[in-house]
Write an enzyme that holds these catalytic residues in place. Structure first.
Site, PDB file in Angstrom:
ATOM      1  N   ARG A 167       0.633  -1.263   0.188  1.00 24.54           N
ATOM      2  CA  ARG A 167      -0.063  -0.013   0.085  1.00 24.54           C
ATOM      3  C   ARG A 167       1.006   1.236   0.190  1.00 24.54           C
ATOM      4  O   ARG A 167       1.677   1.352   0.902  1.00 24.54           O
ATOM      5  CB  ARG A 167      -0.962   0.098   1.100  1.00 24.54           C
ATOM      6  N   ARG A 171      -1.330  10.339   1.522  1.00 25.62           N
ATOM      7  CA  ARG A 171      -2.512  10.838   2.524  1.00 25.62           C
ATOM      8  C   ARG A 171      -2.766  11.986   1.824  1.00 25.62           C
ATOM      9  O   ARG A 171      -1.989  13.003   1.728  1.00 25.62           O
ATOM     10  CB  ARG A 171      -2.125  11.010   4.090  1.00 25.62           C
ATOM     11  N   ARG A 243      18.914  -9.008   3.968  1.00 23.24           N
ATOM     12  CA  ARG A 243      19.665  -7.700   3.839  1.00 23.24           C
ATOM     13  C   ARG A 243      20.270  -7.497   5.325  1.00 23.24           C
ATOM     14  O   ARG A 243      19.374  -7.763   5.982  1.00 23.24           O
ATOM     15  CB  ARG A 243      18.820  -6.422   3.337  1.00 23.24           C
ATOM     16  N   ARG A 273      19.084   6.521   6.183  1.00 23.94           N
ATOM     17  CA  ARG A 273      18.662   7.392   7.098  1.00 23.94           C
ATOM     18  C   ARG A 273      19.611   7.444   8.145  1.00 23.94           C
ATOM     19  O   ARG A 273      20.590   6.699   8.489  1.00 23.94           O
ATOM     20  CB  ARG A 273      17.321   6.854   7.769  1.00 23.94           C
ATOM     21  N   GLU A 294      22.697   4.882   8.883  1.00 25.67           N
ATOM     22  CA  GLU A 294      22.342   3.472   8.717  1.00 25.67           C
ATOM     23  C   GLU A 294      22.517   2.981   7.385  1.00 25.67           C
ATOM     24  O   GLU A 294      22.150   3.674   6.024  1.00 25.67           O
ATOM     25  CB  GLU A 294      20.720   3.234   8.993  1.00 25.67           C
ATOM     26  N   TYR A 342       9.268 -10.960   7.265  1.00 28.93           N
ATOM     27  CA  TYR A 342       9.270  -9.835   8.103  1.00 28.93           C
ATOM     28  C   TYR A 342       8.174  -9.683   8.792  1.00 28.93           C
ATOM     29  O   TYR A 342       7.015  -9.469   8.626  1.00 28.93           O
ATOM     30  CB  TYR A 342       9.432  -8.390   7.214  1.00 28.93           C
ATOM     31  N   ASP A 344       6.457  -7.121  12.203  1.00 29.13           N
ATOM     32  CA  ASP A 344       6.528  -6.157  13.230  1.00 29.13           C
ATOM     33  C   ASP A 344       6.414  -7.067  14.662  1.00 29.13           C
ATOM     34  O   ASP A 344       6.116  -8.074  14.937  1.00 29.13           O
ATOM     35  CB  ASP A 344       5.325  -5.263  13.110  1.00 29.13           C
TER      36      ASP A 344
END
Length: 376
Positions: A167, A171, A243, A273, A294, A342, A344
């Site tokens: 997605r 916004r 990675r 970042r 990073e 992956y 969360d």
């Protein structure tokens, strides 16, 4: 429990409370896995040693669970990105669109504008690049997604599947909260303390600095393995692709960037970042700062695996390992590494709770649990 991260801790605690004797081992000398936090001795800043972990969930039971062991303080992740020498808000929102195109569009006008610049000739996006071009057009794609993605994944976005960009975070209002979830926060004293409390049970024995071998399995009724799936089999079929991340740690006397996370979308900047860790604990006050640059690269032997690649070759090899794992009699593979997905933190905890429940049900029914509670 092989691994003292969230999976091993959550499953171990629930089974210990059900009366089982648990051994939790980890080859590292600390608990909490990659969400391990510690105080920097020079600044007092609470540092996310393996990169930032921000807790967010819509799962009320999981939110209640983590708050049993640690007080979660309010935290909203408001990411910025530097592109072309300018700073923008992420995810792309109405402010980003107006700033980038030097306009003052209202929500409906912005929606129509983005539709007009998007590549409407792409009907079914097959690649990451096609997915981005279809939804935001080339200018926003190249400013915010292309360079970052090349650095993060080490290949062209034309080689990545569209599913990676499931997605597109765009916004048409001024909401710059990076996440959509109801519950968002940070543990007041860090994730390490939380995991230590989860593991603090009289029936749990903790063995840190201990590398598990398959030969040890005979001493246990069941093994929950949250290490790398291919590593359990000594990589006999080959190595699954990941990675990994390198962190360049540096100090600053004051406030370095004014926010917790600053992405760098330009390909010429080698890092993806910079994270400034005192901003992850905004309820604390620190004069000095600890920051991480990073860098993402291919994971090699001896590196810490972070992101499963899951491209076609890896999926084929994964299937072979899944078939090999299905032959194991009393081992269940769990977590991000054990299932090569992956995850969360909230999903990891949810799956841990559900896996422990499934194991207790399987014992009551005198049926084997199986190698995977969630098939990878």
């Amino acid at each position: 429990m092989v691994g003292a991260g969230l999976s091993g801790a959550v499953i171990g605690r629930k089974l210990a409370e059900a009366g089982h004797s648990i051994v939790v081992c980890d080859e590292r000398n600390h608990v909490a896995g990659n969400c391990y936090t510690e105080r920097d001795k020079d600044t007092g800043v609470l540092v996310h040693v393996y990169g930032p972990h921000i807790f967010h969930t819509d799962d009320e039971e999981v939110w209640s669970y983590v708050n049993r062991y640690e007080t979660f303080m309010p935290f909203v992740n408001r990411v910025k990105t530097t592109s072309g020498g300018r700073v923008f808000l992420l995810p792309v929102n109405l402010h980003t669109i107006n700033q980038f195109f030097d306009k003052t569009l209202r929500p409906d006008e912005a929606r129509d504008f983005i539709t007009s610049i998007a590549d409407n000739s792409i009907e079914e996006p097959k690649t990451f690049e096609e997915q981005a071009l279809k939804f935001v057009g080339r200018d926003l794609y190249e400013a915010f997604f292309k360079g970052y993605t090349v650095k993060q994944w080490g290949c062209s976005p034309t080689e990545l599947p569209a599913s990676i960009l499931k997605r597109l975070p765009v916004r048409f209002n001024y909401d710059d909260n990076y996440f959509f979830h109801r519950f968002q926060g940070m543990p007041e004293n860090g994730y390490t303390g939380m995991v230590e409390k989860i593991l603090d049970h009289e029936r749990i024995e903790l063995r840190l600095g201990h590398r598990f071998t398959r030969a040890e399995s005979e001493a246990f009724d069941h093994i929950f393995y949250s290490g790398p799936l291919d590593g359990y089999f000594d990589f006999e079929l080959g190595r699954l692709g990941y990675r990994t991340l390198d962190f360049e740690r540096f100090y600053y006397d004051g406030d370095y960037q004014g926010c917790a996370v600053m992405n760098y979308g330009d390909l010429e900047v080698p890092y993806t970042r910079i994270t400034e860790h005192k901003h992850f604990s905004p309820w604390e006050k620190h004069e000095k700062s600890v920051c991480y640059r990073e860098f993402s690269r291919a994971c090699e032997e001896g590196d810490i695996p972070y992101y499963p690649i899951r491209m076609a070759d890896e999926k084929a090899l994964l299937q072979r390992y899944v078939e090999r794992a299905s032959q194991e009699q009393k081992v269940t593979f769990v977590g991000r590494l054990g299932t090569y997905r992956y995850l969360d933190m909230d999903v990891t905890i949810r799956e841990g709770l559900d896996t422990a429940d499934a194991y207790l049900r399987s014992l009551a029914a005198q049926q084997p649990l199986g190698s995977f509670f969630v098939n990878p």
